[in-house]
Design a protein around this motif. Sequence first.
Motif, mmCIF file in Angstrom:
data_model
loop_
_atom_site.group_PDB
_atom_site.id
_atom_site.type_symbol
_atom_site.label_atom_id
_atom_site.label_comp_id
_atom_site.label_asym_id
_atom_site.label_seq_id
_atom_site.Cartn_x
_atom_site.Cartn_y
_atom_site.Cartn_z
ATOM 1 N N SER A 1 0.830 -1.220 0.000
ATOM 2 C CA SER A 1 0.000 0.000 0.000
ATOM 3 C C SER A 1 0.857 1.260 0.000
ATOM 4 O O SER A 1 0.414 2.332 -0.406
ATOM 5 N N GLY A 2 2.088 1.145 0.515
ATOM 6 C CA GLY A 2 2.928 2.338 0.638
ATOM 7 C C GLY A 2 2.561 3.194 1.840
ATOM 8 O O GLY A 2 3.133 4.273 2.034
ATOM 9 N N VAL A 3 1.623 2.729 2.657
ATOM 10 C CA VAL A 3 1.243 3.477 3.862
ATOM 11 C C VAL A 3 1.806 2.734 5.075
ATOM 12 O O VAL A 3 1.594 1.535 5.220
ATOM 13 N N ARG A 4 2.553 3.476 5.909
ATOM 14 C CA ARG A 4 3.078 2.862 7.138
ATOM 15 C C ARG A 4 2.044 3.031 8.246
ATOM 16 O O ARG A 4 1.799 4.148 8.705
ATOM 17 N N VAL A 5 1.439 1.914 8.604
ATOM 18 C CA VAL A 5 0.293 1.937 9.531
ATOM 19 C C VAL A 5 0.736 1.530 10.928
ATOM 20 O O VAL A 5 1.415 0.512 11.100
ATOM 21 N N LEU A 6 0.341 2.325 11.912
ATOM 22 C CA LEU A 6 0.527 1.920 13.315
ATOM 23 C C LEU A 6 -0.823 2.058 14.016
ATOM 24 O O LEU A 6 -1.377 3.156 14.077
ATOM 25 N N ALA A 7 -1.345 0.941 14.510
ATOM 26 C CA ALA A 7 -2.622 1.002 15.246
ATOM 27 C C ALA A 7 -2.337 0.983 16.739
ATOM 28 O O ALA A 7 -1.609 0.126 17.230
ATOM 29 N N LEU A 8 -2.897 1.983 17.450
ATOM 30 C CA LEU A 8 -2.817 2.015 18.922
ATOM 31 C C LEU A 8 -4.228 1.773 19.418
ATOM 32 O O LEU A 8 -5.061 2.678 19.380
#
Length: 480
Positions: free
Chosen positions: A423-430
Amino acid sequence: YDTKTPPYSTSDKNSFASVSARDRWPVILTGAIDDIHKAVSHESDGAKREEGKQITAGLAKLKYELQHDRQLSPLVDDGSPDIAGYNKELEQRGNPKWFDVPWLFSECYLYRRMATLFSTSQHWKRYDVFSKQKMSTFRSSRPAVLELAARYNDLTKQLQSSATSSALANASEAERTQAEQAVFSEMCEICLWGNATDLSLLTNLTYDDIQKLQGSESRKANEANILVNDFPAAFATLKQAQRSGAKERRVDIVLDNAGFELFVDLLLAGYLLQSGLATHVVLHPKNIPWFVSDVVPKDFSDLLTALVNAKKFYETPSEDDQARGVTPEPLSSKAEADLQALFGNWSTLYAEGQIVLRPNGFWTEGGSFWRLPATAPDLYADLKDSELVIFKGDLNYRKLTADAMWAATTPFAAALGPMGPGSGVRVLALRTCKADVVVGLPEGEDERLKGMEGGGGKDGPRKWAWSGKWAVVSFCDGKA
Ligand code: F6P
Ligand code: MG
């Protein structure tokens, strides 16, 4: 663009979806009805009163339809482009009824439907039925707010003179980075637990206290409740960007709740900017009142106004105080000064464009984030420019994972679909867990938690994941 894995449904008696639709939503609607009813009764303008009564009736009708398991009716066109999408989906889903409909879609519909009652009015367009509740909850988190404000100001001073910091004056590069990572994790943990608004979990932030902190029993205990902990990977991403020498390095925060959670989000934003881990922070609020407590742009200004007028904000008795005959404690001059300093710091970052608010209609559509790349291409392109996109809270996690019935051991990257690898998106879920969907757990962990008291039992519901006691911090670098 949706997953083939079936979503949680309000028909599933074993899920929190069913409890939500039957028990929780009627209570939320009753609260909204009470709020507007009160506002109407204080209203002197006759036309506005009349219209307010119609909105109250509209909310009561919605509650009746929900409790009597009627079909979800098409939304009234209020001129926003998302209405067509909601109505098309209702049709595609065969005009479902309240107690047999995908949880995620129906819950979004609920808040969107409420919003149409206001947006199609003349006098109540911008009225937020949840605003009072949001502010009063924030007011009641006063002790934690004061404590964190003091710590943030200390941290600011330390960061400004970090080269001369006594603890790190003779430290090696590796030691410095390690210390920095510890503060990063601390700030992120505060931000994470702000989603549960569990104030007992907040810990210390100073460089000097890191050693002591790492040994602290309470911090260890809290960390044990973080079932997946990808903070090191997120830190490495920001550190790498910083070392690359790139001039503009952005972090995005897809916000969740107003009040205390927004307060801790801003602490994290300010920390990232002052530590040099980011040069800009973009905050993504909602356009309409959403899931009771989510941030709308006005909540941001309300929070800053509360800080700048802290004495008035904290010392004026609320309706509740008046009813109970309580006078709020006066604010100490130290506390007032701390809040003033915090206000000064944040408003400078905001005025200089380092903190930016960027609303987008996509966030309040009825689908999951699996649809983001295809249906919101501009937003998608924008998020790809960010070093790290932090998704706060339970709902954002449900949307990332399409609220589907994944096995708990499914890799987080796989559950992200089009927002995952490539996706090219760096995802961080908190996320503190307040719903059934959970992924990325090691083999056997779900079973262990279910086996704990109140966990739901071996073949029972995943009850342990409903209360906000447990958390997951999951990262995906978006690379193919
Ligand atoms: O699961 C309960 C619930 O109220 C859901 O409706 C929603 O996903 C979530 O909690 C809201 O929590 P948060 O503010 O963390 O997204
Ligand atoms: Mg929320």
